[in-house]
Design a protein around this motif. Structure first.
Motif, mmCIF file in Angstrom:
data_model
loop_
_atom_site.group_PDB
_atom_site.id
_atom_site.type_symbol
_atom_site.label_atom_id
_atom_site.label_comp_id
_atom_site.label_asym_id
_atom_site.label_seq_id
_atom_site.Cartn_x
_atom_site.Cartn_y
_atom_site.Cartn_z
ATOM 1 N N LEU A 1 0.825 -1.205 0.000
ATOM 2 C CA LEU A 1 0.000 0.000 0.000
ATOM 3 C C LEU A 1 0.863 1.260 0.000
ATOM 4 O O LEU A 1 0.553 2.242 -0.682
ATOM 5 C CB LEU A 1 -0.929 -0.001 1.215
ATOM 6 N N GLN A 2 1.973 1.234 0.753
ATOM 7 C CA GLN A 2 2.887 2.378 0.770
ATOM 8 C C GLN A 2 3.497 2.609 -0.610
ATOM 9 O O GLN A 2 3.627 3.764 -1.063
ATOM 10 C CB GLN A 2 3.976 2.155 1.815
ATOM 11 N N LEU A 3 3.870 1.519 -1.282
ATOM 12 C CA LEU A 3 4.414 1.644 -2.634
ATOM 13 C C LEU A 3 3.361 2.191 -3.594
ATOM 14 O O LEU A 3 3.670 3.043 -4.447
ATOM 15 C CB LEU A 3 4.929 0.291 -3.125
ATOM 16 N N ARG A 4 2.132 1.731 -3.466
ATOM 17 C CA ARG A 4 1.070 2.225 -4.341
ATOM 18 C C ARG A 4 0.810 3.715 -4.120
ATOM 19 O O ARG A 4 0.489 4.448 -5.068
ATOM 20 C CB ARG A 4 -0.204 1.416 -4.114
ATOM 21 N N GLU A 5 0.942 4.180 -2.892
ATOM 22 C CA GLU A 5 0.773 5.607 -2.627
ATOM 23 C C GLU A 5 1.829 6.430 -3.362
ATOM 24 O O GLU A 5 1.536 7.481 -3.940
ATOM 25 C CB GLU A 5 0.841 5.871 -1.121
ATOM 26 N N LEU A 6 3.062 5.940 -3.350
ATOM 27 C CA LEU A 6 4.131 6.625 -4.071
ATOM 28 C C LEU A 6 3.889 6.589 -5.583
ATOM 29 O O LEU A 6 4.114 7.583 -6.284
ATOM 30 C CB LEU A 6 5.481 5.979 -3.737
ATOM 31 N N ILE A 7 3.427 5.443 -6.073
ATOM 32 C CA ILE A 7 3.136 5.307 -7.502
ATOM 33 C C ILE A 7 1.985 6.228 -7.897
ATOM 34 O O ILE A 7 2.033 6.897 -8.946
ATOM 35 C CB ILE A 7 2.818 3.843 -7.843
ATOM 36 N N ALA A 8 0.937 6.282 -7.061
ATOM 37 C CA ALA A 8 -0.211 7.141 -7.355
ATOM 38 C C ALA A 8 0.209 8.601 -7.427
ATOM 39 O O ALA A 8 -0.252 9.352 -8.308
ATOM 40 C CB ALA A 8 -1.288 6.945 -6.286
ATOM 41 N N ALA A 9 1.094 9.022 -6.517
ATOM 42 C CA ALA A 9 1.567 10.413 -6.544
ATOM 43 C C ALA A 9 2.338 10.706 -7.823
ATOM 44 O O ALA A 9 2.215 11.781 -8.410
ATOM 45 C CB ALA A 9 2.433 10.680 -5.315
ATOM 46 N N ALA A 10 3.132 9.725 -8.263
ATOM 47 C CA ALA A 10 3.882 9.915 -9.510
ATOM 48 C C ALA A 10 2.948 9.972 -10.715
ATOM 49 O O ALA A 10 3.129 10.788 -11.619
ATOM 50 C CB ALA A 10 4.894 8.779 -9.677
ATOM 51 N N LEU A 11 1.937 9.130 -10.728
ATOM 52 C CA LEU A 11 0.987 9.101 -11.838
ATOM 53 C C LEU A 11 0.165 10.379 -11.906
ATOM 54 O O LEU A 11 -0.235 10.823 -12.992
ATOM 55 C CB LEU A 11 0.048 7.901 -11.700
ATOM 56 N N ALA A 12 -0.100 10.974 -10.753
ATOM 57 C CA ALA A 12 -0.946 12.168 -10.710
ATOM 58 C C ALA A 12 -0.192 13.432 -11.085
ATOM 59 O O ALA A 12 -0.805 14.498 -11.211
ATOM 60 C CB ALA A 12 -1.525 12.325 -9.303
ATOM 61 N N ARG A 13 1.089 13.333 -11.289
ATOM 62 C CA ARG A 13 1.899 14.536 -11.465
ATOM 63 C C ARG A 13 1.427 15.401 -12.618
ATOM 64 O O ARG A 13 1.355 16.621 -12.510
ATOM 65 C CB ARG A 13 3.370 14.154 -11.657
ATOM 66 N N ASP A 14 1.116 14.752 -13.769
ATOM 67 C CA ASP A 14 0.721 15.574 -14.915
ATOM 68 C C ASP A 14 -0.691 15.259 -15.396
ATOM 69 O O ASP A 14 -1.011 15.461 -16.552
ATOM 70 C CB ASP A 14 1.721 15.413 -16.061
ATOM 71 N N THR A 15 -1.551 14.766 -14.487
ATOM 72 C CA THR A 15 -2.919 14.443 -14.872
ATOM 73 C C THR A 15 -3.641 15.673 -15.404
ATOM 74 O O THR A 15 -4.416 15.601 -16.370
ATOM 75 C CB THR A 15 -3.684 13.864 -13.666
ATOM 76 N N ALA A 16 -3.376 16.827 -14.802
ATOM 77 C CA ALA A 16 -4.070 18.045 -15.231
ATOM 78 C C ALA A 16 -3.733 18.431 -16.658
ATOM 79 O O ALA A 16 -4.519 19.087 -17.345
ATOM 80 C CB ALA A 16 -3.718 19.191 -14.283
ATOM 81 N N GLU A 17 -2.530 17.995 -17.141
ATOM 82 C CA GLU A 17 -2.111 18.349 -18.482
ATOM 83 C C GLU A 17 -2.472 17.286 -19.509
ATOM 84 O O GLU A 17 -2.126 17.394 -20.685
ATOM 85 C CB GLU A 17 -0.589 18.570 -18.497
ATOM 86 N N GLN A 18 -3.155 16.251 -19.091
ATOM 87 C CA GLN A 18 -3.476 15.145 -19.977
ATOM 88 C C GLN A 18 -4.480 15.584 -21.046
ATOM 89 O O GLN A 18 -5.534 16.136 -20.723
ATOM 90 C CB GLN A 18 -4.073 13.989 -19.162
#
Length: 291
Positions: free
Chosen positions: A67-84
């Motif tokens: 779960l901790q790893l997924r939180e880090l992955i989710a933060a990385a994935l969300a980095r440029d969601t607004a620019e998608q």
């Protein structure tokens, strides 16, 4: 996802590091990253983390690390969601990257890079070039493979049984590729170019016969026969003291060839800028390890 384990651990999703600093979650990520796109059984992860003495809460604790790893992955994935862009396919979620599957977990690289896979591919190409007699191609390809390393595998990861075994395997693969690259350079007549490197390597790997044989050849063909013979004597002393062994017949043949060349060569004066010309000594059998 871009994965690097040949040195410090670096796993990046969307250009952002997802490697935790806490030792045990970092261990989990390292084992998943090494086996990217393959299921890693829960039992293997537990063995890695607790070396055969897992606590009763091992599975629950492992789930917490995931779960901790997924939180880090989710933060990385969300980095440029607004620019998608609106027409872009839906972005992967953390659960798409780190999957829970029957029996274990799988880290999906999504077609990204892996330094281990790149190294193994390039090393294989280098070995095939050696077998084909393309020494220039082998030297070039193996050098490129070795440039992927920045230190020992998993250099900054606390290793348990699984990772320690994999680190040893990878370091042996690195040494084999290095041995073959030096062999290719010797075949190309680059004897002086490899002397400094072999000086360091034979000090580090004090009983490695191939490296000592290569060092002897490089020294001899650089006109330094006495030093070449001294390398043999030092290896013989080390093997006898540490392992109770004598040098192999191949090494003894090489020493004999250098001794015979020394007695058959008539000394000639050399100017201050000249190295003495070495008599030719053939390779004493194949220096390459099996691969």
């Amino acid at each position: 996802m871009d994965i690097e384990v040949l040195g410090a651990l670096d796993v990046r999703e969307n250009g952002v590091s997802v490697a935790p600093t806490a030792p045990k979650p970092r261990q989990v990520l390292a084992l998943l990253a090494l086996n990217a796109d393959r299921v890693v059984p829960v039992a293997s992860l537990i063995e890695e983390l607790w070396s055969g003495r897992p606590p009763r809460s091992a599975r629950t604790t492992l789930q917490t690390y995931v779960l901790q790893l997924r939180e880090l992955i989710a933060a990385a994935l969300a980095r440029d969601t607004a620019e998608q862009p609106a027409d872009r396919p839906e972005r992967r979620t953390a659960k798409d990257v780190l999957l829970t599957l029957p029996g274990g977990y799988l880290l999906s690289s999504g077609g990204g890079t892996s330094d281990v896979r790149d190294f193994e591919r390039l090393a294989g190409l280098g070995y095939r070039a050696m077998d084909a007699g393309d020494f220039a191609g082998a030297s070039r390809t193996l050098a490129t493979a070795l440039e992927l390393w920045s230190g020992s595998a998993f250099a900054d990861v606390q290793t348990g049984v699984q990772l320690a075994m994999e680190a040893k395997r990878l370091d042996e693969s690195r040494l084999c590729a290095l041995d073959q690259r030096i062999e290719a350079d010797l075949r190309l007549g680059r004897h002086r170019e490899v002397l400094a490197e072999l000086t360091v390597l034979t000090s580090r790997y004090r009983t490695h016969e191939n490296l000592h044989a290569q060092f002897m050849l490089a020294l001899h063909r650089s006109g330094r026969r006495g030093e070449a013979l001294a390398v043999y004597q030092q290896l013989r002393t080390t093997l006898g003291r540490d392992l109770g062994l004598e040098p192999s017949p191949r090494l003894r043949r090489l020493q004999h060839s250098i001794l015979m060349a020394a007695t058959e060569t008539t000394p000639t004066p050399a100017g201050p800028a000249q190295a003495p010309r070495a008599a030719h000594v053939p390779h004493a059998g194949p220096l390459a390890p099996t691969h």
